[in-house]
Scaffold this motif. Structure first.
Motif, PDB file in Angstrom:
ATOM      1  N   LEU A   1       0.832  -1.215   0.000  1.00 19.55           N
ATOM      2  CA  LEU A   1       0.000   0.000   0.000  1.00 19.55           C
ATOM      3  C   LEU A   1       0.863   1.261   0.000  1.00 19.55           C
ATOM      4  O   LEU A   1       0.558   2.233  -0.701  1.00 19.55           O
ATOM      5  N   ALA A   2       1.950   1.231   0.764  1.00 15.66           N
ATOM      6  CA  ALA A   2       2.830   2.399   0.827  1.00 15.66           C
ATOM      7  C   ALA A   2       3.499   2.633  -0.527  1.00 15.66           C
ATOM      8  O   ALA A   2       3.625   3.777  -0.999  1.00 15.66           O
ATOM      9  N   ARG A   3       3.925   1.555  -1.152  1.00  8.85           N
ATOM     10  CA  ARG A   3       4.589   1.665  -2.450  1.00  8.85           C
ATOM     11  C   ARG A   3       3.617   2.200  -3.514  1.00  8.85           C
ATOM     12  O   ARG A   3       3.977   3.022  -4.344  1.00  8.85           O
ATOM     13  N   ALA A   4       2.401   1.730  -3.440  1.00  7.99           N
ATOM     14  CA  ALA A   4       1.389   2.196  -4.403  1.00  7.99           C
ATOM     15  C   ALA A   4       1.083   3.674  -4.184  1.00  7.99           C
ATOM     16  O   ALA A   4       0.961   4.447  -5.147  1.00  7.99           O
ATOM     17  N   ALA A   5       0.977   4.065  -2.931  1.00  9.07           N
ATOM     18  CA  ALA A   5       0.650   5.466  -2.623  1.00  9.07           C
ATOM     19  C   ALA A   5       1.761   6.404  -3.101  1.00  9.07           C
ATOM     20  O   ALA A   5       1.506   7.551  -3.475  1.00  9.07           O
TER      21      ALA A   5
ATOM     22  N   PRO B   1       1.342   6.880  -7.695  1.00  6.80           N
ATOM     23  CA  PRO B   1      -0.029   6.667  -8.194  1.00  6.80           C
ATOM     24  C   PRO B   1      -0.136   6.636  -9.719  1.00  6.80           C
ATOM     25  O   PRO B   1      -1.116   6.128 -10.249  1.00  6.80           O
ATOM     26  N   GLU B   2       0.873   7.135 -10.418  1.00 16.70           N
ATOM     27  CA  GLU B   2       0.808   7.082 -11.884  1.00 16.70           C
ATOM     28  C   GLU B   2       0.939   5.656 -12.409  1.00 16.70           C
ATOM     29  O   GLU B   2       0.391   5.301 -13.436  1.00 16.70           O
ATOM     30  N   ARG B   3       1.711   4.838 -11.696  1.00 12.38           N
ATOM     31  CA  ARG B   3       1.888   3.449 -12.152  1.00 12.38           C
ATOM     32  C   ARG B   3       0.850   2.517 -11.542  1.00 12.38           C
ATOM     33  O   ARG B   3       0.442   1.548 -12.181  1.00 12.38           O
ATOM     34  N   TRP B   4       0.420   2.789 -10.311  1.00 15.13           N
ATOM     35  CA  TRP B   4      -0.398   1.818  -9.581  1.00 15.13           C
ATOM     36  C   TRP B   4      -1.887   2.091  -9.686  1.00 15.13           C
ATOM     37  O   TRP B   4      -2.336   3.233  -9.668  1.00 15.13           O
ATOM     38  N   ILE B   5      -2.639   0.987  -9.701  1.00 10.81           N
ATOM     39  CA  ILE B   5      -4.093   1.015  -9.530  1.00 10.81           C
ATOM     40  C   ILE B   5      -4.358   0.145  -8.295  1.00 10.81           C
ATOM     41  O   ILE B   5      -3.918  -1.004  -8.262  1.00 10.81           O
ATOM     42  N   VAL B   6      -5.029   0.695  -7.297  1.00 11.47           N
ATOM     43  CA  VAL B   6      -5.281  -0.062  -6.064  1.00 11.47           C
ATOM     44  C   VAL B   6      -6.763  -0.397  -5.997  1.00 11.47           C
ATOM     45  O   VAL B   6      -7.614   0.495  -6.073  1.00 11.47           O
ATOM     46  N   LEU B   7      -7.078  -1.692  -5.844  1.00 10.48           N
ATOM     47  CA  LEU B   7      -8.481  -2.112  -5.810  1.00 10.48           C
ATOM     48  C   LEU B   7      -8.749  -2.982  -4.585  1.00 10.48           C
ATOM     49  O   LEU B   7      -7.883  -3.758  -4.155  1.00 10.48           O
TER      50      LEU B   7
END
Ligand SMILES: Nc1ncnc2c1ncn2[C@@H]1O[C@H](COP(=O)(O)OP(=O)(O)O)[C@@H](O)[C@H]1O
Ligand SMILES: Cc1cn([C@H]2C[C@H](O)[C@@H](COP(=O)(O)OP(=O)(O)O)O2)c(=O)[nH]c1=O
Length: 257
Positions: free
Chosen positions: A170-174, A177-183
């Protein structure tokens, strides 16, 4: 210059639904774009990788640095022999786990330094990073309950290990945000897949053609890998596409600006 293909990774804890969603997305993207789709995974996406996978998941216990290096070696060979050549051919590569798993598990979980773990993998793959990474986030206890086969060495690492791993993802995604989609992976398979299609099409600037995509989800959720447990009953084609298409309903494929 970047390769002409697209590189998509799925990340998240054990049992969250990565291989199920990767397979469905790959199938849909192939139909939508007409491109070759390469569905793969880490560890174990190559013949050598299968041996490394067996060693790291089912072999003798090992210290965290050995573990980190085995994942990095698997990744180096995977990228050099399979992923990069596919991207250079213009294929869409969908991988079930990639470098972010090493940072989450070997750093978050095993508590090695995050920068060091990332550096090893970056070196191994000569900095090849996904265009899009989908994080399926779920409480580790709920995810573990979905796994019906025998748990492997990492899956047996304990609740605190898996809590740290989830937080690291979650920290890496936050942070990117341009690369990650969190679902939220507690949604149904169909609802998740519908959201993933919308989000991936938008990120990669693909235009989904709803009429052509509707028939592409099969009931069989076998991902072709030999030790994943991915059978669940659901109605194929129901709830797998957004109510409102994100692009024009005409046209015959996908466009990239
Ligand atoms: N959204 C979901 N809801 C309920 N069960 C699911 C969902 N997604 C996957 N499953 C089931 O959970 C198990 C693990 O799914 P899988 O895709 O193999 O997860 P992963 O690759 O993340 O380990 C399989 O039995 C699969 O059918
Ligand atoms: C790719 C990778 C996986 N792993 C772990 C996560 C999983 O527990 C295990 C095998 O991955 P995988 O087969 O994807 O497990 P699952 O289907 O249960 O999600 O290896 C790492 O610790 N580091 C890595 O770099």
């Amino acid at each position: 210059m970047s390769a002409p293909g697209y590189f998509i990774s799925f990340e998240g804890g054990d049992g969250v639904g990565k291989s199920t969603q990767a397979r469905l997305l790959g199938q849909w993207l192939g139909e939508l774009t007409g491109r070759e789709v390469v569905l793969t995974r880490e560890p174990g996406g190559t013949e050598l990788g299968k041996e490394l996978r067996a060693a790291v998941l089912h072999g003798q216990d090992m210290d965290p640095r050995t573990e980190a290096l085995i994942y990095a070696a698997d990744r180096a060979h995977h990228v050099a022999s399979l992923v990069r050549p596919a991207l250079e051919r213009g294929a869409i590569v969908v991988t079930d786990r990639y470098l972010d798993s090493s940072v989450a598990y070997q750093s978050g979980g095993r508590e090695l330094g995050a920068d060091e773990v990332e550096l090893i993998s970056r070196w191994a793959v000569q900095d090849l990073m996904p265009d899009v990474t989908i994080l399926l986030d779920l409480d580790p206890a709920a995810a573990a309950a979905r796994i019906r086969r025998q748990h492997d060495r990492l899956e047996r690492a304990g609740a605190e290990f898996h809590r740290r791993t989830r937080e690291a993802f979650l920290a890496r995604a936050a942070a990117d945000p341009e690369r990650w989609i969190v679902l939220d992976a507690s949604a149904t398979i169909g609802d998740l897949q519908a959201q993933i299609r919308v989000d991936v099409a938008a990120r990669l600037e693909l235009t989904p053609v709803v009429e052509e995509a509707e028939d592409t989800v099969a009931a069989d959720s076998d991902d072709g890998f030999d030790d994943t447990d991915s059978a669940i009953g659901y109605t194929p084609g129901v709830g797998l596409l957004p109510e409102t298409p994100t692009g024009p309903a005409t046209g015959s494929g996908a466009t990239r600006a």
